[in-house]
Scaffold this motif. Structure first.
Motif, mmCIF file in Angstrom:
data_model
loop_
_atom_site.group_PDB
_atom_site.id
_atom_site.type_symbol
_atom_site.label_atom_id
_atom_site.label_comp_id
_atom_site.label_asym_id
_atom_site.label_seq_id
_atom_site.Cartn_x
_atom_site.Cartn_y
_atom_site.Cartn_z
ATOM 1 N N GLU A 171 0.823 -1.212 0.000
ATOM 2 C CA GLU A 171 0.000 0.000 0.000
ATOM 3 C C GLU A 171 0.855 1.260 0.000
ATOM 4 O O GLU A 171 0.394 2.317 -0.445
ATOM 5 C CB GLU A 171 -0.929 0.011 1.221
ATOM 6 N N ASP A 172 2.101 1.166 0.507
ATOM 7 C CA ASP A 172 2.995 2.322 0.516
ATOM 8 C C ASP A 172 3.829 2.419 -0.753
ATOM 9 O O ASP A 172 4.505 3.428 -0.966
ATOM 10 C CB ASP A 172 3.935 2.247 1.721
ATOM 11 N N ARG A 173 3.823 1.380 -1.587
ATOM 12 C CA ARG A 173 4.624 1.381 -2.812
ATOM 13 C C ARG A 173 3.799 1.727 -4.051
ATOM 14 O O ARG A 173 4.378 1.995 -5.106
ATOM 15 C CB ARG A 173 5.259 0.003 -3.033
ATOM 16 N N ARG B 54 2.673 13.068 0.277
ATOM 17 C CA ARG B 54 2.594 12.579 1.654
ATOM 18 C C ARG B 54 1.647 13.394 2.519
ATOM 19 O O ARG B 54 1.405 13.042 3.675
ATOM 20 C CB ARG B 54 3.992 12.606 2.276
#
Length: 572
Positions: A322-324, A354
């Motif tokens: 999910e962060d990539r 972010r």
């Protein structure tokens, strides 16, 4: 006589060139036979033949939607349309020549001379440009579910899928830039992980069908405007006498190629958006998520293209997927993305936001997708239903043949087949070897019992390796934490400075009181290390933390700059 012959040749050539130019200025088409769909009027200009014009319009629409040349030829034969030569046989090559004729745009041409709007057009510029695109064939084993959607966040190049020579074999999406012009930080990700996340995102998007279709219509409108503007700029550049007088032949050809390539790319993008919108309004979105398994791969790919513009993948390992991955739904994708196969110029990196509205929207989408992700209990239930009364774990080929690809992907993401085979207590077929029972909890207990006999403390990892039990050490953590195994065999857990039991609050308080003594100050990290209380120090930071324990014991805590400061008053 030779000089006079050259003079006559130049005079005739000049006269014929003037004739062609004047005919085009009057709007007369250069060919002797009128194109199919037209007839010559009394003034030699082209006039629409309505019966043939309708069939020609349908042929261009079919080609713009991706129809092949053979199907278009069968349509023209069924309508009884004959070509310029009077033949009704439409071969793929003759259909291709018909689709490439710019006379259907209303242009009169004769050599280098062109006049626009010389006669009624049978097709608009957007449809004509889309009809020039020939559908590309993709080998089934090379086609990925997200082909054309997944892009490397470092260079924005399209990610290609590799691997998968055998059915069910793991494949991965990788940055497509070649070794001659490498990407500084190429992204790569497992196809199972990315495809599964994309499916969960699609299921959450399907709940917002009206919004998706509205965005798709808006994106099509903007793509049509962009293509029309590019077509107009190309025509003005091509027909400008001032441009020809200023630029050299090489410069003119380079500019023409650049503008033509832009028109081609915009036409392909418009065709993709139209196909995606057609897929979204066919009712396929209403069938999600229950009808996903029954869809074929092309239908799934059309739905994904209908809902998403691009999925950027950042490089990295040991990072949550999910962060990539950053998702751009329809109409949100950035402009100027490199075309597939175009690796001449490296794009600027895509920076993941972010903070702000875009980051919040991305977080909400990932949270919505997590509602459709399968839990371990759901995977186990589906596996038991799939295996039934069998005693062998299914092979990847069996998953694919039974249309359980999504279940197979979740199995691979959550530990792999051997782990789930051991949980279900079934045998796992190993390639090139006989079927053998893999690690189960019972087998772990049977092998641990003789290995731990006579020990008072839990062995270190190096002790497992020296005894050749590294596979046992890796397997036991699948079923329970080390603390639980140590408690089951009534053993203490070793740390760097010696054995100790699992640290409780009472044990931490007693050890700290002994270490503090009469100083009234919280000890430093080195004091714990010298006393052999590294495990206690780690337990302190896993709980209240050093400052919390100092407050609880009523002692002073050292300042961040090395000084001492009084601790807060202890709670009553």
């Amino acid at each position: 006589m030779l000089s006079f012959a050259e003079y006559e040749r130049d005079r005739i050539r000049s006269s014929w060139d003037d004739v062609r130019r004047k005919r085009v200025e009057r709007g007369i088409h250069g060919a002797s036979n009128p194109p199919t769909g037209y007839r010559k009027g009394p003034d030699a200009r082209l006039v629409v033949s309505h019966r043939q014009a309708m069939a020609i319009g349908e042929a261009f629409e079919m080609a713009a939607q991706g129809g092949n040349l053979g199907a278009i030829g069968r349509l023209l034969r069924q309508r009884g349309i004959r070509g310029n030569d009077g033949s009704g046989t439409w071969s793929p090559s003759s259909v291709a020549h018909l689709l490439e004729n710019r006379a259907y745009l209303g242009e009169a041409r004769n050599g280098p001379y062109v006049k626009r709007d010389a006669h009624p057009a049978l097709v608009d510029p957007v449809t004509w440009r889309l009809a020039q695109r020939r559908p590309r064939r993709i080998a089934p084993h090379r086609a990925g579910l997200l082909s054309g959607l997944a892009r490397c966040a470092t260079c924005r190049a399209v990610m290609t899928i590799t691997g998968g020579s055998r059915a069910g074999e793991d494949r991965s999406y990788r940055c497509s830039r070649p070794a001659a012009a490498p990407c500084p930080a190429p992204a790569a990700i497992s196809s199972q992980r990315l495809d599964t996340l994309a499916e969960d995102l699609l299921f959450s998007v399907a709940r917002r069908r009206p919004q998706v279709q509205r965005r798709a219509r808006s994106a099509i409108h903007h793509a049509e405007l962009a293509l029309a503007q590019a077509e107009d700029r190309l025509a003005r550049y091509r027909d400008s006498d001032a441009t020809l007088g200023v630029l050299t032949d090489e410069q003119y050809a380079a500019g023409l190629e650049t503008r033509s390539e832009r028109v081609r790319r915009l036409a392909e993008e418009l065709m993709d958006r139209r196909a995606a919108y057609a897929a979204s309004i066919e009712g396929l979105l209403e069938q999600l998520p229950d009808g996903w398994q029954a869809m074929d791969v092309p239908s799934r790919r059309r739905l994904l293209h209908a809902c998403f513009d691009v999925l950027f993948v950042a490089p990295g390992r040991d990072v949550r997927i999910e962060d990539r991955v950053f998702v751009c739904e329809t109409g949100e994708g950035p402009g100027g993305l490199p075309a597939p196969g175009c690796n001449a110029v490296m794009g600027t990196p895509f920076v993941f936001p972010r903070s702000g509205r875009r980051a919040t929207r991305q977080l909400n989408r990932m949270l919505a997708a997590s509602r459709y992700a399968w839990s371990k209990e759901e995977i186990e239930r589906r596996l038991r239903e799939f295996i039934g009364d069998g005693d062998t774990f299914p092979t990847p080929k069996e998953f694919v043949e039974a249309d359980q690809r999504r279940l197979y992907e979740h199995v691979k993401m959550r530990g792999g087949g051997p782990l789930w085979a051991s949980r279900l207590r079934v045998t796992y077929p190993q390639q090139g070897r006989t079927t053998a029972l893999l690690w189960t909890r019972d087998r772990v207990e049977q092998e641990l019992e003789p290995f731990l006999a006579g020990r008072s403390a839990w062995p270190r990892y190096t002790e497992f390796c020296r005894a050749g039990k590294q596979n046992l050490r890796r397997a036991l953590v699948r079923f329970a934490p080390i603390e639980e195994w140590a408690a089951q065999f009534d053993l203490s857990i070793s740390n760097m400075r010696g054995p100790h039991l699992v640290w409780t609050d009472d044990q931490i308080e007693a050890a700290c009181q002994e270490l503090i003594g009469e100083s009234g100050e919280w000890p430093r990290r080195a004091d714990f290390r010298r006393a052999g209380l590294d495990g206690c120090y780690g337990a302190i930071w896993r709980g209240l933390g050093a400052r919390g324990w100092a407050t609880r014991l009523g002692v002073r805590f050292p300042d961040e700059r090395g000084g001492r400061k009084p601790a807060a008053s202890p709670p009553d």
